[in-house]
Design a protein around this motif. Structure first.
Motif, PDB file in Angstrom:
ATOM      1  N   LEU A  95       0.831  -1.209   0.000  1.00 54.73           N
ATOM      2  CA  LEU A  95       0.000   0.000   0.000  1.00 54.73           C
ATOM      3  C   LEU A  95       0.861   1.252   0.000  1.00 54.73           C
ATOM      4  O   LEU A  95       0.563   2.241  -0.706  1.00 54.73           O
ATOM      5  N   SER A  96       1.945   1.228   0.759  1.00 52.64           N
ATOM      6  CA  SER A  96       2.833   2.391   0.790  1.00 52.64           C
ATOM      7  C   SER A  96       3.484   2.621  -0.573  1.00 52.64           C
ATOM      8  O   SER A  96       3.580   3.759  -1.048  1.00 52.64           O
ATOM      9  N   GLU A 113       1.331  14.074  -9.136  1.00 56.54           N
ATOM     10  CA  GLU A 113       2.022  15.346  -9.094  1.00 56.54           C
ATOM     11  C   GLU A 113       2.773  15.652 -10.387  1.00 56.54           C
ATOM     12  O   GLU A 113       2.921  16.806 -10.780  1.00 56.54           O
ATOM     13  N   GLN A 114       3.264  14.625 -11.037  1.00 54.77           N
ATOM     14  CA  GLN A 114       4.087  14.842 -12.222  1.00 54.77           C
ATOM     15  C   GLN A 114       3.296  14.733 -13.535  1.00 54.77           C
ATOM     16  O   GLN A 114       3.889  14.713 -14.614  1.00 54.77           O
ATOM     17  N   ALA A 115       1.972  14.635 -13.415  1.00 58.95           N
ATOM     18  CA  ALA A 115       1.155  14.516 -14.639  1.00 58.95           C
ATOM     19  C   ALA A 115       1.303  15.769 -15.506  1.00 58.95           C
ATOM     20  O   ALA A 115       1.462  16.889 -15.000  1.00 58.95           O
ATOM     21  N   ARG A 135       3.666   5.614  -5.698  1.00 62.81           N
ATOM     22  CA  ARG A 135       3.538   5.685  -7.153  1.00 62.81           C
ATOM     23  C   ARG A 135       2.396   6.596  -7.567  1.00 62.81           C
ATOM     24  O   ARG A 135       2.497   7.383  -8.513  1.00 62.81           O
ATOM     25  N   PHE A 136       1.276   6.512  -6.862  1.00 61.92           N
ATOM     26  CA  PHE A 136       0.135   7.371  -7.197  1.00 61.92           C
ATOM     27  C   PHE A 136       0.482   8.840  -7.008  1.00 61.92           C
ATOM     28  O   PHE A 136       0.167   9.691  -7.862  1.00 61.92           O
TER      29      PHE A 136
END
Length: 417
Positions: free
Chosen positions: A341-342, A353-355, A347-348
């Motif tokens: 989960l971490s 943020e980098q989208a 990754r999410f």
């Protein structure tokens, strides 16, 4: 799509009063031990009652056996007297010396001395084998109880009287009287004067312990004979635990057997001592075995809260060992899930943020929950300014029921919380 109802945080579990497992198991041990103790106490009490009943039966058996021997002796004596009474020598005074010699033979073979007396008052003695033939003799003595001579003379049947004090020897005597019947009337009396000690010897043939007393009593309760003789037993006033009485079939007498407490007190004390020692030993073994089992069980349960190392010896309780393995596996799986989960969250966040496009997470009521830098730059808002605002305040229209909406180059993800 915004997430639905928010998760309600768990409240603190209310603390319930209780006891430790060690205390609980200790109480359980006592609950398990006490019933056998009560059962053993009941069995001991029952055994004492049975022993008392057995002692009562023993006393009755002694009394019956002793009175049977006394009755046999009396019956034999009456039969011998009956032979003398039916002898033809009785009818000829000149033959009385020969009758005297026959009476002496009776005394030698049977024991009691023989008295030949008149049947009518004052019942003068004609001869007494205690003394030479022709010795002047007194009349037959009378008893404070039942004197045998009068009823024997009246009924024409043998009669055994109560204790009298012999006028010649001054000792307690018991008389057996057989009437000499002539013409349907008692003319003379054949009397056997039995020394009380002779009856005592008959009673002594019954095995009697040193803690028991046997008494032969006449019809008015006077002592005829006693085993052991008076003065040889315990001091007067000693307590007797068990007693029994038997009635004579030959005379209106009774025989009483009294067994002192000493007879069974030693056996009872030994039995109770063994029982108490056995109970104490069983109690100690059960208690310490229970304590060791409780300690092992508590230690086993305590290990459920601590991870088991590879070198640690396996638990001896199968169910606890299985529960331990299950908990360890669940804990390991939880750690793996948390790590996954971490990593997924990392990754999410990086992707969000980098989208290259503006992204936002919007609640069902339109409030911004999270926005990336691209969205802030596109809308011209400083960092943190959009949080708390509604989507329709800055984007119109906004369909929050859509999974993803492109508007002016901005991608908005609506999620339910």
């Amino acid at each position: 799509m915004a997430l639905g109802n928010p998760i309600t945080p768990l409240g603190k579990a209310s603390r319930q009063p209780g006891i430790s497992m060690r205390a609980y198991i200790s109480r359980l041990i006592w609950v398990c031990i006490l019933p056998p103790i009560f059962l053993a106490a009941w069995l001991a009490f029952n055994s004492l009652e049975k022993q008392g009943s057995d002692n009562g039966v023993k006393a009755q058996h002694l009394a019956d056996s002793a009175i049977f021997l006394v009755d046999q002796y009396l019956a034999s004596g009456i039969q011998g007297l009956d032979v003398l009474a039916n002898s033809g020598l009785v009818d000829d005074r000149n033959q009385w010396p020969e009758l005297y010699r026959l009476a002496q033979n009776y005394q030698k073979n049977f024991g009691p001395h023989v008295i030949f007396a008149e049947a009518d008052e004052p019942r003068r003695m004609l001869f007494n084998t205690r003394f030479p033939y022709g010795t002047a003799l007194p009349n037959l003595p009378k008893s404070r109880g039942r004197t045998a001579a009068p009823p024997a003379a009246e009924s024409g049947s043998p009669v055994i009287g109560d204790v009298v004090i012999g006028p010649v020897i001054g000792k307690p005597l018991v008389s057996m009287v057989v009437p000499v019947m002539r013409g349907g009337k008692a003319r003379y009396l054949m009397v056997a004067s039995i020394d009380a000690s002779q009856l005592g010897r008959q009673m002594s043939h019954v095995g009697l312990s040193g803690h028991a007393t046997m008494k032969l009593l006449d019809g008015v309760g006077e002592l005829v004979a006693q085993i052991p003789p008076a003065g040889e037993g315990k001091a007067p006033g000693r307590e007797f635990a068990y007693g029994a009485t038997a009635r004579s079939a030959q005379a209106p007498w009774s025989l009483a057997v009294e067994i002192g407490r000493e007879e069974f007190q030693g056996a009872t004390t030994a039995m109770l001592t063994k029982l108490l020692l056995g109970l104490a030993l069983a109690l100690l073994v059960g208690y310490w075995a229970g304590k060791l089992a409780a300690r092992r069980l508590v230690s086993g349960v305590a290990t459920l809260l601590v991870p088991q190392s590879d070198g640690q010896a396996p638990l001896g309780i199968k169910e606890i060992a299985q529960a331990k393995r299950f908990l360890d596996e669940a804990a390991a799986q939880r750690d793996r899930d948390l790590r996954d989960l971490s990593a997924s969250e990392t990754r999410f966040s990086a992707t969000f943020e980098q989208a290259a496009v503006g992204l936002a997470l919007v609640a069902t009521d339109g409030r911004f929950l999270r926005v990336n830098r691209k969205l802030l730059a596109t809308l011209g808002y400083p960092e943190g300014h959009l949080l708390g605002l509604r989507a329709n305040d800055v984007i119109d229209p906004l369909d929050c029921n859509a999974v993803q909406l492109a508007l002016n180059g901005i991608f908005v993800f609506c999620a339910r919380y």
